[in-house]
Design a protein around this motif. Structure first.
Motif, PDB file in Angstrom:
ATOM      1  N   LEU A  16       0.843  -1.186   0.000  1.00 43.28           N
ATOM      2  CA  LEU A  16       0.000   0.000   0.000  1.00 43.28           C
ATOM      3  C   LEU A  16       0.884   1.243   0.000  1.00 43.28           C
ATOM      4  O   LEU A  16       1.933   1.270   0.630  1.00 43.28           O
ATOM      5  N   SER A  17       0.420   2.268  -0.683  1.00 41.59           N
ATOM      6  CA  SER A  17       1.112   3.551  -0.634  1.00 41.59           C
ATOM      7  C   SER A  17       0.557   4.355   0.538  1.00 41.59           C
ATOM      8  O   SER A  17      -0.503   4.014   1.097  1.00 41.59           O
ATOM      9  N   GLN A  18       1.241   5.413   0.895  1.00 43.50           N
ATOM     10  CA  GLN A  18       0.722   6.284   1.951  1.00 43.50           C
ATOM     11  C   GLN A  18      -0.626   6.854   1.534  1.00 43.50           C
ATOM     12  O   GLN A  18      -1.532   6.985   2.355  1.00 43.50           O
ATOM     13  N   LYS A  19      -0.758   7.170   0.262  1.00 46.43           N
ATOM     14  CA  LYS A  19      -2.028   7.701  -0.252  1.00 46.43           C
ATOM     15  C   LYS A  19      -3.138   6.662  -0.127  1.00 46.43           C
ATOM     16  O   LYS A  19      -4.268   6.991   0.256  1.00 46.43           O
ATOM     17  N   ASP A  20      -2.839   5.398  -0.435  1.00 46.14           N
ATOM     18  CA  ASP A  20      -3.829   4.322  -0.304  1.00 46.14           C
ATOM     19  C   ASP A  20      -4.351   4.249   1.132  1.00 46.14           C
ATOM     20  O   ASP A  20      -5.553   4.125   1.366  1.00 46.14           O
ATOM     21  N   VAL A  21      -3.424   4.306   2.080  1.00 41.09           N
ATOM     22  CA  VAL A  21      -3.787   4.206   3.495  1.00 41.09           C
ATOM     23  C   VAL A  21      -4.626   5.411   3.905  1.00 41.09           C
ATOM     24  O   VAL A  21      -5.670   5.261   4.553  1.00 41.09           O
ATOM     25  N   ALA A  22      -4.180   6.593   3.527  1.00 43.01           N
ATOM     26  CA  ALA A  22      -4.916   7.810   3.877  1.00 43.01           C
ATOM     27  C   ALA A  22      -6.347   7.745   3.350  1.00 43.01           C
ATOM     28  O   ALA A  22      -7.301   8.035   4.086  1.00 43.01           O
ATOM     29  N   GLU A  23      -6.498   7.347   2.117  1.00 41.54           N
ATOM     30  CA  GLU A  23      -7.836   7.261   1.520  1.00 41.54           C
ATOM     31  C   GLU A  23      -8.687   6.212   2.217  1.00 41.54           C
ATOM     32  O   GLU A  23      -9.874   6.434   2.480  1.00 41.54           O
ATOM     33  N   ALA A  24      -8.102   5.064   2.536  1.00 42.94           N
ATOM     34  CA  ALA A  24      -8.853   3.999   3.205  1.00 42.94           C
ATOM     35  C   ALA A  24      -9.332   4.426   4.586  1.00 42.94           C
ATOM     36  O   ALA A  24     -10.366   3.958   5.070  1.00 42.94           O
ATOM     37  N   LEU A  25      -8.580   5.332   5.215  1.00 39.32           N
ATOM     38  CA  LEU A  25      -8.930   5.793   6.556  1.00 39.32           C
ATOM     39  C   LEU A  25      -9.745   7.084   6.560  1.00 39.32           C
ATOM     40  O   LEU A  25     -10.132   7.575   7.614  1.00 39.32           O
ATOM     41  N   GLY A  26      -9.982   7.633   5.376  1.00 42.06           N
ATOM     42  CA  GLY A  26     -10.797   8.834   5.272  1.00 42.06           C
ATOM     43  C   GLY A  26     -10.050  10.153   5.406  1.00 42.06           C
ATOM     44  O   GLY A  26     -10.658  11.200   5.618  1.00 42.06           O
ATOM     45  N   TYR A  27      -8.727  10.123   5.279  1.00 41.70           N
ATOM     46  CA  TYR A  27      -7.942  11.354   5.316  1.00 41.70           C
ATOM     47  C   TYR A  27      -7.835  11.929   3.912  1.00 41.70           C
ATOM     48  O   TYR A  27      -7.820  11.191   2.930  1.00 41.70           O
ATOM     49  N   LYS A  28      -7.720  13.238   3.821  1.00 40.79           N
ATOM     50  CA  LYS A  28      -7.671  13.905   2.518  1.00 40.79           C
ATOM     51  C   LYS A  28      -6.303  13.818   1.857  1.00 40.79           C
ATOM     52  O   LYS A  28      -6.206  13.834   0.632  1.00 40.79           O
ATOM     53  N   THR A  29      -5.238  13.769   2.672  1.00 38.64           N
ATOM     54  CA  THR A  29      -3.893  13.705   2.109  1.00 38.64           C
ATOM     55  C   THR A  29      -3.100  12.599   2.799  1.00 38.64           C
ATOM     56  O   THR A  29      -3.454  12.145   3.893  1.00 38.64           O
ATOM     57  N   ALA A  30      -1.985  12.236   2.172  1.00 35.54           N
ATOM     58  CA  ALA A  30      -1.111  11.201   2.728  1.00 35.54           C
ATOM     59  C   ALA A  30      -0.171  11.764   3.794  1.00 35.54           C
ATOM     60  O   ALA A  30       0.563  11.006   4.424  1.00 35.54           O
ATOM     61  N   GLN A  31      -0.199  13.069   4.007  1.00 32.94           N
ATOM     62  CA  GLN A  31       0.722  13.698   4.953  1.00 32.94           C
ATOM     63  C   GLN A  31       0.578  13.118   6.361  1.00 32.94           C
ATOM     64  O   GLN A  31       1.573  12.905   7.052  1.00 32.94           O
TER      65      GLN A  31
END
Length: 85
Positions: A16-31
């Motif tokens: 998984l990329s950081q972006k994948d994780v952020a999206e799966a958790l409902g965050y707007k960015t991977a930051q």
């Protein structure tokens, strides 16, 4: 092992990329995921439970890393409070 390093290894192991994780958790960015992995912040408890499932890491392994990290933080704070080096 530091929690941030563990989270990064678990994420990459899950492909998984950081972006994948952020999206799966409902965050707007991977930051936010980047901040966790660099040790700048820790994920909230509710998110930790989601990461166990998302990364498919055994709960006992995840628990041990979190406990180790939190124990080290508490030890550091107590040493500072009591002036112990």
């Amino acid at each position: 092992m530091k929690l941030g390093s563990f989270l990064q290894q678990a994420r990459t192991h899950a492909n998984l990329s950081q972006k994948d994780v952020a999206e799966a958790l409902g965050y707007k960015t991977a930051q936010v995921v980047s901040d966790w992995e660099r040790g700048l912040r820790s994920p909230p408890g509710v998110v930790l439970k989601q990461l166990v499932k998302l990364y498919q890491v055994p709960l006992d392994v995840f628990f041990e890393v979190i406990l180790e990290e939190r124990t080290a933080i508490l030890e550091m704070k107590l040493k500072k409070t009591f002036g112990i080096k």
